[in-house]
Design an enzyme around this catalytic site. Structure first.
Site, PDB file in Angstrom:
ATOM      1  N   GLY A  17       0.836  -1.207   0.000  1.00 27.46           N
ATOM      2  CA  GLY A  17       0.000   0.000   0.000  1.00 27.46           C
ATOM      3  C   GLY A  17       0.870   1.257   0.000  1.00 27.46           C
ATOM      4  O   GLY A  17       0.626   2.193  -0.777  1.00 27.46           O
ATOM      5  N   HIS A  18       1.901   1.275   0.849  1.00 31.88           N
ATOM      6  CA  HIS A  18       2.808   2.424   0.870  1.00 31.88           C
ATOM      7  C   HIS A  18       3.521   2.563  -0.489  1.00 31.88           C
ATOM      8  O   HIS A  18       3.711   3.664  -0.978  1.00 31.88           O
ATOM      9  CB  HIS A  18       3.904   2.230   1.931  1.00 31.88           C
ATOM     10  CG  HIS A  18       3.416   2.238   3.335  1.00 31.88           C
ATOM     11  ND1 HIS A  18       3.399   1.111   4.125  1.00 31.88           N
ATOM     12  CD2 HIS A  18       2.935   3.237   4.116  1.00 31.88           C
ATOM     13  CE1 HIS A  18       2.950   1.413   5.317  1.00 31.88           C
ATOM     14  NE2 HIS A  18       2.644   2.700   5.342  1.00 31.88           N
ATOM     15  N   ASP A 130      -6.948   5.139   6.091  1.00 34.66           N
ATOM     16  CA  ASP A 130      -7.195   5.963   7.282  1.00 34.66           C
ATOM     17  C   ASP A 130      -8.054   7.140   6.835  1.00 34.66           C
ATOM     18  O   ASP A 130      -7.579   8.269   6.713  1.00 34.66           O
ATOM     19  CB  ASP A 130      -5.865   6.430   7.882  1.00 34.66           C
ATOM     20  CG  ASP A 130      -5.055   5.258   8.394  1.00 34.66           C
ATOM     21  OD1 ASP A 130      -5.532   4.558   9.292  1.00 34.66           O
ATOM     22  OD2 ASP A 130      -3.966   5.013   7.863  1.00 34.66           O
TER      23      ASP A 130
END
Ligand code: PAF
Length: 250
Positions: A17-18, A130
């Site tokens: 994901g990063h 988030d």
């Protein structure tokens, strides 16, 4: 393009994901800064902070191969050199995640402010995983006219649907099975259905499940144009969150 800086702030433990955020950043700018800093101010639970995975060398390698041109892993004193000037996330920071994690979003804004002051980016890229954090940062940037464009990137999932998170490393195979109920529940069309699905998994302890209006982060109503399911809960002592636009779970 070459004069601009695209920034991906992280707490390390980089996963796919990063790496997508970094690849996205590289499309925006030739200079991509990735920061790695585990920010104690945003942890309300000392055990979670102590157990947070750390691997600066491995992370640096991954960030560079995904397209970062600079990896910055500051010390606590570099980020907070003198008395810490805390930034409040206000009432928004007390809803949902903020109810359980008191002062978490104040800690996030405080560190993001310091990171922006140091890196001076033109763009900063944050994941939708988030979602409340993303909403609060966008609001804070807008209200304070901070000259950084906030770019969001869709949540990256494993093939079974589990949203990627650095904390997933701490899930056993059985925990992981329980955690998958979150993704299933996000496929529901109503809050009631979401709650019913979540209740079928004994290994999952619900914190909240709600349908919010994406424009206000209030509970959605009939006038809400864009609705999003948000879920948080515990699997074997580990807190997990996820969200998805309603009716569009992939
Ligand atoms: O999303 C995160 O990893 C963190 O909250 C952030 C934005 C890097 C601030 O510490």
């Amino acid at each position: 393009m070459s004069d601009s800086i695209a920034f991906v702030p992280t707490m390390g433990a980089l996963h796919a994901g990063h790496l997508e955020l970094i690849e996205h950043a590289r499309k925006l700018s030739d200079e991509v800064v990735v920061s790695i800093f585990v920010n104690p101010l945003q942890f309300e639970n000392p055990d979670d902070l102590a157990k947070y995975p750390r691997d600066i060398e491995g992370d640096t390698e991954k960030a560079l191969s995904a397209g970062a041109t600079r990896v910055w892993a500051p010390t606590f004193d570099e980020i907070y050199p003198s008395e810490i000037v805390k930034i409040s996330a206000g009432e928004l920071g007390q809803r949902f995640e903020g109810r359980e994690r008191v002062a978490h979003f104040d800690g996030v804004l405080t560190v993001v402010n310091r990171l922006f002051q140091n890196v001076k980016p033109n763009f900063a890229i944050f994941g939708e995983k988030d979602f409340q954090q993303l909403f609060i940062i966008k609001n804070w940037v807008k209200e304070n006219q901070i000259p950084v464009e906030i770019i969001s990137h869709p949540t990256v999932r494993d093939s079974d649907g589990l949203a990627l998170s650095s904390r997933n490393q701490r899930l056993s195979a059985a925990d992981r099975k329980s955690a998958l109920i979150i993704h299933q529940a996000l496929g529901a069309l109503t809050k009631e259905e979401m709650l019913q699905i979540l209740a079928t998994e004994p290994g999952f302890k619900l914190d909240y499940a709600e349908i919010i209006d994406e424009e206000s982060f209030e509970i959605a109503n009939l006038e809400s144009l864009h609705k999003r399911g948000i879920i948080a809960g515990w699997v074997n002592g580990l807190r997990l969150i996820d969200n998805s636009p309603m009716g569009f779970v992939r």
